[in-house]
Scaffold this motif. Structure first.
Motif, mmCIF file in Angstrom:
data_model
loop_
_atom_site.group_PDB
_atom_site.id
_atom_site.type_symbol
_atom_site.label_atom_id
_atom_site.label_comp_id
_atom_site.label_asym_id
_atom_site.label_seq_id
_atom_site.Cartn_x
_atom_site.Cartn_y
_atom_site.Cartn_z
ATOM 1 N N ALA A 19 2.806 -2.391 16.837
ATOM 2 C CA ALA A 19 4.101 -2.501 17.518
ATOM 3 C C ALA A 19 4.195 -1.444 18.617
ATOM 4 O O ALA A 19 3.709 -0.320 18.458
ATOM 5 C CB ALA A 19 5.235 -2.321 16.528
ATOM 6 N N SER A 75 6.884 -8.409 10.906
ATOM 7 C CA SER A 75 8.066 -7.635 10.537
ATOM 8 C C SER A 75 9.180 -7.785 11.565
ATOM 9 O O SER A 75 8.925 -8.195 12.696
ATOM 10 C CB SER A 75 7.710 -6.158 10.353
ATOM 11 O OG SER A 75 6.872 -5.704 11.374
ATOM 12 N N ASN A 86 -0.221 -5.593 12.747
ATOM 13 C CA ASN A 86 1.212 -5.908 12.708
ATOM 14 C C ASN A 86 1.610 -6.893 13.812
ATOM 15 O O ASN A 86 1.057 -6.856 14.909
ATOM 16 C CB ASN A 86 1.997 -4.596 12.885
ATOM 17 C CG ASN A 86 3.511 -4.728 12.736
ATOM 18 O OD1 ASN A 86 4.260 -3.958 13.330
ATOM 19 N ND2 ASN A 86 3.990 -5.663 11.955
ATOM 20 N N GLU A 125 10.858 -4.397 1.346
ATOM 21 C CA GLU A 125 10.956 -3.013 1.813
ATOM 22 C C GLU A 125 12.335 -2.419 1.555
ATOM 23 O O GLU A 125 13.342 -2.910 2.063
ATOM 24 C CB GLU A 125 10.634 -2.925 3.304
ATOM 25 C CG GLU A 125 10.500 -1.482 3.748
ATOM 26 C CD GLU A 125 10.207 -1.388 5.236
ATOM 27 O OE1 GLU A 125 9.166 -0.846 5.593
ATOM 28 O OE2 GLU A 125 11.034 -1.873 6.013
ATOM 29 N N ALA A 133 10.591 9.298 0.839
ATOM 30 C CA ALA A 133 9.307 9.336 0.104
ATOM 31 C C ALA A 133 8.494 10.566 0.492
ATOM 32 O O ALA A 133 7.768 11.121 -0.330
ATOM 33 C CB ALA A 133 8.501 8.076 0.398
ATOM 34 N N MET A 137 2.265 1.490 11.223
ATOM 35 C CA MET A 137 3.217 2.415 11.848
ATOM 36 C C MET A 137 3.039 2.299 13.353
ATOM 37 O O MET A 137 1.926 2.468 13.882
ATOM 38 C CB MET A 137 2.963 3.850 11.371
ATOM 39 C CG MET A 137 3.276 4.042 9.886
ATOM 40 S SD MET A 137 3.088 5.748 9.318
ATOM 41 C CE MET A 137 1.326 5.912 9.208
ATOM 42 N N ALA A 138 4.164 2.019 14.020
ATOM 43 C CA ALA A 138 4.175 1.636 15.438
ATOM 44 C C ALA A 138 3.449 2.624 16.343
ATOM 45 O O ALA A 138 3.206 3.774 15.970
ATOM 46 C CB ALA A 138 5.629 1.504 15.891
ATOM 47 N N SER A 184 13.184 3.099 3.672
ATOM 48 C CA SER A 184 11.895 3.529 4.217
ATOM 49 C C SER A 184 12.082 4.395 5.457
ATOM 50 O O SER A 184 13.205 4.532 5.962
ATOM 51 C CB SER A 184 11.081 2.298 4.619
ATOM 52 O OG SER A 184 11.703 1.678 5.724
ATOM 53 N N ALA A 216 7.723 -1.757 -1.121
ATOM 54 C CA ALA A 216 7.566 -0.663 -0.163
ATOM 55 C C ALA A 216 8.904 0.044 -0.025
ATOM 56 O O ALA A 216 9.960 -0.526 -0.317
ATOM 57 C CB ALA A 216 7.134 -1.212 1.200
ATOM 58 N N GLY A 217 8.827 1.288 0.465
ATOM 59 C CA GLY A 217 10.067 2.032 0.714
ATOM 60 C C GLY A 217 10.337 3.009 -0.409
ATOM 61 O O GLY A 217 10.563 2.603 -1.556
ATOM 62 N N ILE A 253 5.185 -7.658 15.385
ATOM 63 C CA ILE A 253 6.607 -7.296 15.332
ATOM 64 C C ILE A 253 7.398 -8.320 16.131
ATOM 65 O O ILE A 253 6.969 -8.727 17.215
ATOM 66 C CB ILE A 253 6.833 -5.846 15.829
ATOM 67 C CG1 ILE A 253 8.239 -5.358 15.494
ATOM 68 C CG2 ILE A 253 6.589 -5.693 17.316
ATOM 69 C CD1 ILE A 253 8.262 -4.224 14.526
ATOM 70 N N GLN A 258 1.802 9.095 7.286
ATOM 71 C CA GLN A 258 1.977 9.641 8.629
ATOM 72 C C GLN A 258 1.580 11.124 8.681
ATOM 73 O O GLN A 258 1.228 11.644 9.730
ATOM 74 C CB GLN A 258 3.426 9.458 9.099
ATOM 75 C CG GLN A 258 3.536 9.643 10.579
ATOM 76 C CD GLN A 258 4.943 9.567 11.123
ATOM 77 O OE1 GLN A 258 5.119 9.547 12.319
ATOM 78 N NE2 GLN A 258 5.940 9.535 10.297
HETATM 79 C C1 LIG Z 1 6.378 6.381 11.545
HETATM 80 C C2 LIG Z 1 6.582 5.004 11.011
HETATM 81 C C3 LIG Z 1 6.422 3.912 11.840
HETATM 82 C C4 LIG Z 1 6.582 2.619 11.349
HETATM 83 N N1 LIG Z 1 6.383 1.556 12.172
HETATM 84 C C5 LIG Z 1 6.453 0.298 11.665
HETATM 85 C C6 LIG Z 1 6.157 -0.828 12.475
HETATM 86 O O1 LIG Z 1 5.830 -0.711 13.654
HETATM 87 N N2 LIG Z 1 6.227 -2.070 11.926
HETATM 88 C C7 LIG Z 1 6.580 -2.241 10.615
HETATM 89 O O2 LIG Z 1 6.607 -3.364 10.127
HETATM 90 N N3 LIG Z 1 6.876 -1.184 9.820
HETATM 91 C C8 LIG Z 1 6.799 0.060 10.317
HETATM 92 N N4 LIG Z 1 7.041 1.131 9.495
HETATM 93 C C9 LIG Z 1 7.303 0.897 8.072
HETATM 94 C C10 LIG Z 1 6.025 1.092 7.219
HETATM 95 O O3 LIG Z 1 5.036 0.140 7.555
HETATM 96 C C11 LIG Z 1 6.341 0.938 5.726
HETATM 97 O O4 LIG Z 1 6.804 -0.364 5.462
HETATM 98 C C12 LIG Z 1 7.398 1.931 5.284
HETATM 99 O O5 LIG Z 1 7.167 3.175 5.885
HETATM 100 C C13 LIG Z 1 7.395 2.085 3.788
HETATM 101 O O6 LIG Z 1 8.394 2.967 3.395
HETATM 102 P P1 LIG Z 1 8.197 4.560 3.226
HETATM 103 O O7 LIG Z 1 8.291 5.112 4.578
HETATM 104 O O8 LIG Z 1 9.326 4.948 2.368
HETATM 105 O O9 LIG Z 1 6.849 4.735 2.591
HETATM 106 C C14 LIG Z 1 6.933 2.433 9.991
HETATM 107 C C15 LIG Z 1 7.125 3.547 9.166
HETATM 108 C C16 LIG Z 1 6.952 4.824 9.648
HETATM 109 C C17 LIG Z 1 7.148 5.988 8.731
#
Ligand SMILES: Cc1cc2nc3c(=O)[nH]c(=O)nc-3n(C[C@H](O)[C@H](O)[C@H](O)COP(=O)(O)O)c2cc1C
Length: 525
Positions: free
Chosen positions: A111, A167, A138, A249, A464, A86-87, A252, A290-291, A140, A317
């Motif tokens: 990221a 990603s 990650n 994914e 989710a 998560m970024a 999400s 995922a997602g 990005i 989170q």
């Molecule tokens: C707050 C937040 C920040 C995220 N930042 C990134 C990121 O920087 N790079 C990335 O590949 N995915 C990012 N994601 C996606 C997550 O790594 C993950 O693939 C996704 O949240 C899965 O789906 P879900 O939110 O339904 O569990 C982020 C998701 C959230 C909720």
């Protein structure tokens, strides 16, 4: 065989589903035409016992066995479960460490951070966990700043980061190819071995294809010519897919195509099978899901679709190890399934890109959409009617536009001065930079827990989160202060084996009713 009437009661079916670690014998009562289950001794000589035939024996089920065992072997984890990046460091180093201790794979949220900060984080992870432990970071895709991608890969290679989740790639770039190919060797039996494991996060078959095929020859040759790969590494890269772990994914938090997992997963699985046959790859690629994964049923469904591993984001989170401020985490813990919205993204704002965010308890989504509307319908800030400009300053920005323009100019002078030059020529670009200030700051306010800006928190979140909140209501995990990534993950997996057991029983003819197999979260060691 003879068995007791209780074996045919709904309560016994529910008990069998909720005890998946216990083997189950399924029996059929020929006289009454009904199925039943025995949890312990299948022989029962009580005087009121019934004649029944054994139709199935279900072995014990464990969370460790839900996915593809090669995932756990290759990555050195106990469970086929990953915690997504998560970024802006929202997936903190602490979260990654806790994930590794719990037997999961975690990816640091690199990221949005500069390479020096990423280097500090991965150096800390290597120190605390060791380079070979299950953790990653990650990468990005940054089409606007290719040098950043290059510098990040430099850090990962220099620091020996063994797992990277790539990603947002819509096309391949030399840094991502270099990372995957560096350190390829061949073992005694002729199989290609990797030093670096590239995970690719994708949501469409066309991007999956890029990673399921070997790296393009021209890109490999150019990397050899530049002294960034050896000839041998480049040759070996032509024998294997670029990535062997593909995270599919669905809908999400954050950037998403909002597709359901049940639609995209089978389609990408077919693409993977076609490409493996076309390239004659010996080892099957692992597909993760995922997602939308926030409940045991969703996790079990992902494995039933064929996922080798699952990856969660939104639910983590809200965990205590998250980099989000406490008030943002509290908002997440109250969210319902429908409390999310699509809102303009800070990156690619001009193109209309969107991210999925939390809607309840923050006005960010509505305000960001207002900014996007104003951007689309006006050529410059000056063209926006004076009354509207005043409302922006008083209600959204809480600062005069002039002050924001001054801040953005300073920011871009340090980061990318071409943005300022373009803004001086193009008033619409100047307006975009001004609005993007709000989109960028709103994430920071949520991280920093700024009470004056609570109404503007930008918190990426998918459905989710609400599904998770519904599931944990009334249990110890309802309390946000007890949500650790270990307890979240262990309970999701434990519940998923109960759902899987219930489904096995149903497939054997036992009428387990929906809801009867819900396992309430409990502290798990
Ligand atoms: C707050 C937040 C920040 C995220 N930042 C990134 C990121 O920087 N790079 C990335 O590949 N995915 C990012 N994601 C996606 C997550 O790594 C993950 O693939 C996704 O949240 C899965 O789906 P879900 O939110 O339904 O569990 C982020 C998701 C959230 C909720």
């Amino acid at each position: 065989m003879r068995t007791v009437p209780g074996a045919f009661a709904a309560a016994r079916f529910a008990e069998a589903a909720r005890s998946p670690r216990q083997p189950v014998t399924v029996v059929f009562d020929c006289n009454k035409g009904r199925f039943g289950v025995l949890l312990s001794d299948p022989e029962d000589d009580s005087p009121d016992s019934i004649d029944a035939t054994v139709t199935a024996v279900l072995p014990a089920l464990y969370p460790e066995w839900l996915g593809d065992r090669s995932f756990c072997e290759v990555h050195g984890v106990r469970f086929p479960y990953a915690i997504g990046e998560m970024a802006n460091g929202l997936t903190t180093t602490r979260m990654v460490v806790e994930a590794a201790h719990a037997g999961f794979l975690g990816f640091f949220g690199a990221a949005g951070l500069d390479p020096a900060r990423i280097e500090d984080a991965v150096a800390q992870l290597a120190r605390e966990l060791g380079p070979d432990s299950p953790w990653g970071s990650n990468l990005i895709h940054s089409p606007q700043e290719p040098a950043l991608e290059d510098a990040t890969v430099e850090v990962y290679l220099r620091r020996g980061v063994r797992r990277v989740s790539a990603s947002a790639f819509m096309k391949l770039t030399p840094p991502v190819v270099r990372y995957a190919a560096t350190g390829l060797t061949v073992d005694a039996v002729g199989d290609v071995q990797r030093r670096h494991h590239l995970f690719a996060k994708i949501s469409r078959p066309e991007t999956a294809r890029l990673f399921l095929a070997p790296a393009p020859r021209e890109m490999l040759d150019a990397l050899v010519a530049a002294g960034r790969l050896t000839r041998e590494e480049a040759d070996l890269a032509r024998r294997v897919p670029l990535a062997e772990d593909i995270t599919v994914e669905a809908d999400s938090g954050g950037h998403t195509d909002n597709r359901p997992l049940s639609a995209i997963f089978p389609s990408i699985a077919r693409t993977a099978a076609d490409l493996a046959a076309q390239h004659g790859h010996g080892r099957p690629v692992r597909l993760g899901a995922a997602g939308g994964l926030g409940t045991p049923a969703a996790i079990a469904a992902a494995f039933a679709l064929g996922a080798s591993y699952v990856l969660t984001g939104s639910v983590n989170q809200a965990a205590v190890e998250s980099g989000l401020g406490a008030s943002g985490r509290a908002l997440l813990a109250q969210a319902g399934v429908a409390d999310v919205a699509m809102a303009p993204a800070a990156d690619m704002f001009e193109l209309g890109a969107q991210v999925q965010v939390l809607r309840r308890g923050t006005l960010f989504a509505a305000r960001a959409r207002r900014l996007r509307e104003l951007y689309k319908s006006h050529a410059s800030l000056e063209e926006i009617p004076a009354g509207e400009r005043e409302r922006l300053e008083k209600e959204i920005f809480l600062l005069p536009l002039a002050a924001i323009l001054e801040q953005t100019e300073r920011f871009w002078a340090a980061r990318d001065p071409r943005q300022n030059e373009r803004a001086a020529r193009d008033p619409k670009h100047r307006m975009a930079l001004c609005f993007r200030w709000y989109l960028g700051q709103s994430s920071r306010w949520a991280i920093a827990d700024d009470p004056a800006r609570r109404a503007d928190y930008q918190i990426w979140c998918g459905p989710a989160m609400g599904a998770f909140n519904d599931w944990v209501r009334g249990s110890f995990l309802e309390d946000a202060s007890r949500r650790t990534v270990a307890q979240i993950g262990r309970n999701l997996l434990e519940g998923a084996i109960a759902v899987t057991r219930a489904q096995q029983l149903r497939a054997c003819g036992v009428p387990v009713s929906p809801g009867a197999f819900d396992v309430a979260p409990r502290p798990l060691a």
